[in-house]
Design a protein around this motif. Sequence first.
Motif, PDB file in Angstrom:
ATOM      1  N   VAL A   8       0.890  -1.061  -0.032  1.00  0.00           N
ATOM      2  CA  VAL A   8       0.123   0.012  -0.091  1.00  0.00           C
ATOM      3  C   VAL A   8       0.824   1.072   0.153  1.00  0.00           C
ATOM      4  CG1 VAL A   8      -1.784   1.277   1.206  1.00  0.00           C
ATOM      5  CG2 VAL A   8      -1.719  -1.289   1.359  1.00  0.00           C
ATOM      6  N   ARG A   9       0.707   1.928  -1.004  1.00  0.00           N
ATOM      7  CA  ARG A   9       1.495   3.385  -1.194  1.00  0.00           C
ATOM      8  C   ARG A   9       0.522   4.189  -1.771  1.00  0.00           C
ATOM      9  NH1 ARG A   9       7.179   1.846  -2.941  1.00  0.00           N
ATOM     10  NH2 ARG A   9       7.497  -0.404  -3.181  1.00  0.00           N
ATOM     11  N   PRO A  10       0.857   5.565  -1.338  1.00  0.00           N
ATOM     12  CA  PRO A  10       0.141   6.855  -1.886  1.00  0.00           C
ATOM     13  C   PRO A  10       0.628   7.265  -3.365  1.00  0.00           C
ATOM     14  CG  PRO A  10       2.005   7.625  -0.351  1.00  0.00           C
ATOM     15  CD  PRO A  10       1.867   6.176  -0.216  1.00  0.00           C
ATOM     16  N   GLU A  11      -0.451   7.773  -3.975  1.00  0.00           N
ATOM     17  CA  GLU A  11      -0.051   8.237  -5.225  1.00  0.00           C
ATOM     18  C   GLU A  11       0.316   9.363  -5.365  1.00  0.00           C
ATOM     19  OE1 GLU A  11      -3.106   7.011  -8.566  1.00  0.00           O
ATOM     20  OE2 GLU A  11      -4.371   6.595  -6.762  1.00  0.00           O
TER      21      GLU A  11
ATOM     22  N   VAL B 197     -11.256   2.809   3.737  1.00  0.00           N
ATOM     23  CA  VAL B 197     -10.185   3.928   3.705  1.00  0.00           C
ATOM     24  C   VAL B 197      -8.955   3.238   4.577  1.00  0.00           C
ATOM     25  CG1 VAL B 197      -9.594   6.323   4.296  1.00  0.00           C
ATOM     26  CG2 VAL B 197     -11.988   5.462   3.324  1.00  0.00           C
TER      27      VAL B 197
ATOM     28  N   LYS C  42      -5.317   8.813   4.618  1.00  0.00           N
ATOM     29  CA  LYS C  42      -5.570   9.941   4.041  1.00  0.00           C
ATOM     30  C   LYS C  42      -4.717  10.822   4.124  1.00  0.00           C
ATOM     31  CE  LYS C  42      -9.801  13.123   3.640  1.00  0.00           C
ATOM     32  NZ  LYS C  42      -8.910  14.419   2.993  1.00  0.00           N
TER      33      LYS C  42
ATOM     34  N   LYS D 292      -7.136  10.949  -5.062  1.00  0.00           N
ATOM     35  CA  LYS D 292      -5.686  10.122  -4.721  1.00  0.00           C
ATOM     36  C   LYS D 292      -5.318  10.547  -3.298  1.00  0.00           C
ATOM     37  CE  LYS D 292      -4.090  10.511  -9.524  1.00  0.00           C
ATOM     38  NZ  LYS D 292      -2.910  11.056 -10.548  1.00  0.00           N
ATOM     39  N   THR D 293      -5.785  11.509  -2.590  1.00  0.00           N
ATOM     40  CA  THR D 293      -5.377  11.729  -1.286  1.00  0.00           C
ATOM     41  C   THR D 293      -6.065  10.898  -0.330  1.00  0.00           C
ATOM     42  OG1 THR D 293      -7.270  13.282  -0.788  1.00  0.00           O
ATOM     43  CG2 THR D 293      -5.111  14.190  -1.588  1.00  0.00           C
TER      44      THR D 293
ATOM     45  N   ILE E 273      -6.627   7.062   0.165  1.00  0.00           N
ATOM     46  CA  ILE E 273      -6.109   5.620  -0.175  1.00  0.00           C
ATOM     47  C   ILE E 273      -7.140   4.651   0.612  1.00  0.00           C
ATOM     48  CG2 ILE E 273      -4.055   4.298   0.214  1.00  0.00           C
ATOM     49  CD1 ILE E 273      -2.485   6.671   0.927  1.00  0.00           C
ATOM     50  N   ARG E 274      -7.492   3.635  -0.253  1.00  0.00           N
ATOM     51  CA  ARG E 274      -8.573   2.691  -0.095  1.00  0.00           C
ATOM     52  C   ARG E 274      -7.774   1.297  -0.424  1.00  0.00           C
ATOM     53  NH1 ARG E 274     -13.491   4.928   0.385  1.00  0.00           N
ATOM     54  NH2 ARG E 274     -13.681   7.243  -0.320  1.00  0.00           N
TER      55      ARG E 274
ATOM     56  N   PRO F 141       5.035   8.578  -3.255  1.00  0.00           N
ATOM     57  CA  PRO F 141       4.677   7.312  -3.967  1.00  0.00           C
ATOM     58  C   PRO F 141       5.617   6.432  -3.706  1.00  0.00           C
ATOM     59  CG  PRO F 141       4.234   9.355  -5.271  1.00  0.00           C
ATOM     60  CD  PRO F 141       4.723   9.664  -4.167  1.00  0.00           C
TER      61      PRO F 141
END
Length: 354
Positions: free
Chosen positions: A68-71, A92, A95, A159-160, A162-163, A183
Motif C-alpha cells: 500500500v503506497r500513496p499516489e 479507507v 488520508k 488520490k489523497t 487511499i483505499r 509514492p
Amino acid sequence: MNPLIKQLFPAVVFAASLMMSCKSQKEEPKRNQGQGPTTVDVIIVAANTIPNIIEANGTVVAGEFVEVRPEISGRLTFLNVREGAAVTKGSVIAKINDADLRAQLNKIKVQLSLAETTVERYKKLLDIQGINRSDYDIALNQVNSFRADLSIIQADLAKTVIRAPFTGVVGLRQVSTGAYVSPQTILATLQQMQNGRVDFTMPETYSNILKRGNTIRIETDATDTVKKTATVIAVEPQISTATRNVIVRARLKDSKGINPGSFVKVYVDAGAEDGIMIPANAIIPDARAKQVVVVKGGKAKFIDIQTGIRQEGAVQVQKGLNPGDSVVVSGVLFARPDQPVKVRSVKNLDDLLK
C-alpha cells in the motif's frame, strides 16, 4: 664349538628349512580349502507397475498481494492500519492532507462560474450580432479550460484518500500519522489469505505433463498426515536458460492455516509405468556404468544396468535385468565375478524398503 658339530651345523639348518617349507605348502591348501562360496541374500525381480511421483520444492504465494503506497506526496492526516486485521475492499486505509487542493478547487469553481456567466452573456450578444464570433469562441474555450482544471483537481483529491483494493489482511504498519509520504513510501502490506497459490519449478523434461487443470498434492511439513491438493492454473512458457527449469503456478483448494511465503513439498503424478524395481544398495556404482550382481548357475555374474525412476530406497531398472533374475542384495561387496556364491535366503522387496 665342537669340530664335529661345526661340520654338521649347515646340514641341520638346511634340513630344518626344508621341513618348514614342506609344512607351509601342506597348510596352504587347507586354508584355501577352508574358503567356501560367498554367502548372499537375493531377491527375485519381477515386472511391476511403478508410480512415477515427481517431487519439487514450492513456495506459498498469497491470492492477492499489494504494497500500500500513496499516489501523491503529502502529510498523513489519517491512518487506519490495524496490524493483522482484516479489511474489506474500498475501506479507507489512509488520508493525505488535501487543504491546498481544496483551496485550488474552490478557486477554479469561482473562475468557472464567472466564465460560464460570460459565455451566457456573449451568447445573447452573438444572437443579435452584438459581438464577433471569435470573442464568443474565446470565452467558451475559457469555460472548457476551467472545467478541465476542475477535473484534474478532483482527480488529485481522490488520490489523497487511499483505499483497500481488495479484501484482505493488513500487515505491519511502516509509518505513523503526521509523517510526510511519497509514492515511494510503503504504508503497509495487504494480502488476501484465501485462494492461496503455490509457485514451484520443474525440470524442462517434465514440461509436457504440466498442463493447466492438472491436480497436484502438497505438504507443508513431514508431519502432515493428509496432503492438500492444488490445481495448476498457469505454466510459464519461457524455460529458464540458467536452470533449464519451468515455473508452474497452482491454486490451493484449501489454504487455511498456510501463510504466504511458507515452504511446501510438491508432488506431481507423472503417470505409472511398468518396470523392475530393486533396492538402491544393490547397485554397484562404476565410473563407466552401474552394475548389479546376479546369481546364475551358482556363480556371481556382474551385469551392467540402466536406471530410471528413483523412489525412497529403490531404483527402477530399465535395461539389463529380466523378470525372474536373482539379484544379490546383501554380500554384494564380497562377491567376485564368476566365483561361486551360496544363497542364504530370498528376500522380499517390500520388506527391504521398510
